[in-house]
Write an enzyme that holds these catalytic residues in place. Sequence first.
Site, PDB file in Angstrom:
ATOM      1  N   THR A 195       0.819  -1.201   0.000  1.00 26.30           N
ATOM      2  CA  THR A 195       0.000   0.000   0.000  1.00 26.30           C
ATOM      3  C   THR A 195       0.856   1.257   0.000  1.00 26.30           C
ATOM      4  O   THR A 195       1.991   1.250   0.482  1.00 26.30           O
ATOM      5  CB  THR A 195      -0.915   0.002   1.250  1.00 26.30           C
ATOM      6  OG1 THR A 195      -1.574   1.265   1.367  1.00 26.30           O
ATOM      7  CG2 THR A 195      -0.109  -0.218   2.514  1.00 26.30           C
TER       8      THR A 195
ATOM      9  N   GLU B 215       0.231   3.625   1.919  1.00 30.38           N
ATOM     10  CA  GLU B 215       0.180   4.150   3.287  1.00 30.38           C
ATOM     11  C   GLU B 215       1.487   3.947   4.049  1.00 30.38           C
ATOM     12  O   GLU B 215       1.719   4.595   5.070  1.00 30.38           O
ATOM     13  CB  GLU B 215      -0.991   3.529   4.047  1.00 30.38           C
ATOM     14  CG  GLU B 215      -2.329   3.891   3.449  1.00 30.38           C
ATOM     15  CD  GLU B 215      -3.513   3.482   4.317  1.00 30.38           C
ATOM     16  OE1 GLU B 215      -3.420   3.598   5.552  1.00 30.38           O
ATOM     17  OE2 GLU B 215      -4.537   3.047   3.747  1.00 30.38           O
TER      18      GLU B 215
END
Length: 353
Positions: free
Chosen positions: A133, A135
Amino acid sequence: MTILVTGGAGFIGSNFILEWISKSDETIINLDKLTYAGNLENLASVAQNPNYIFIEGDIGDTSAINKILDQYKPRGILNFAAESHVDRSIHGPADFINTNIVATFNLLESVRAYWSNLSSAEKNNFRFLHVSTDEVYGTLDKEDAPFTEENQYAPNSPYSASKAASDHLVRAYHHTYGLPVLTTNCSNNYGPYQFPEKLIPLMIHRAITGGELPIYGDGQNIRDWLYVTDHCSAICAVLENGKVGETYNIGGWNEKTNLDVVHTICDILDKLQPKSDGSSYRSQIVFVKDRLGHDRRYAIDANKILSELGWKPAETFETGIANTVQWYLDHQQWIENITSGDYRDWIKKHYAA
């Protein structure tokens, strides 16, 4: 020829399997432990396909993994298996540590042993692709450049920290043992079969059932949105032509605030399924207390995968979100089948005013 997909009953994994079977005659094995987000109904259309094999199991179960590798001898492994929702990681981080770190380590150990015993030609052709991801890179200010593959990791939630740890493990197994790995870091996915705890399916579901549309904080958090079938095509490109040991960022080039996304969903629903009282679905929007440690902005620079592999998304946000809203309107029974009492309790817990 066979590939193994872990977490293939989840949102992205099931979309990948459906895409793969529609375009390839290579056998695909789906290993999934069927947690709340794993749903075999997503794959009902291919359940009887001779090139599809489902095995219920956990990537942390070493004996089960060893048995699968020994029996089917895959030429590639795509690791989608993960706990993946930030809100859930805030309230219960232990599952994220166990699955995303410990179980990924166990999987890597099994794969390393399997790969070590392959012939030279088989070793050269083998790939372990780890799906991660954006993130892991942390948060951006509005004026900051988008994340590239060179950005320093700075995860801010238990979820993103656990994924960062798994990324580091994958990298280390390549550097130390020579395991031929590939890593992809994607932006926010959306599309068919997404469990309605994530923003877009949550808003569609609650809008058409007359519920409030809860938006964290001021709604100005920015995400880059990637239609799930575009993500799947990018993963195929990386699997087949990516350079071993490299990371590829996959983005949709679609930065939107959460409020803009919800407004777009409401406007589409106003046209496709107008409310009987003539009001807009926007009237159901409410603002709730912001999430702990809520990152302000994510944005992906996907130039590397474009320049090296020739991949770019086929969908714009406008076409992708229209397809997504229509899919959920056409599959309301699918939503009803998975939104149990436990799900409703979870919504109350996470979006309490």
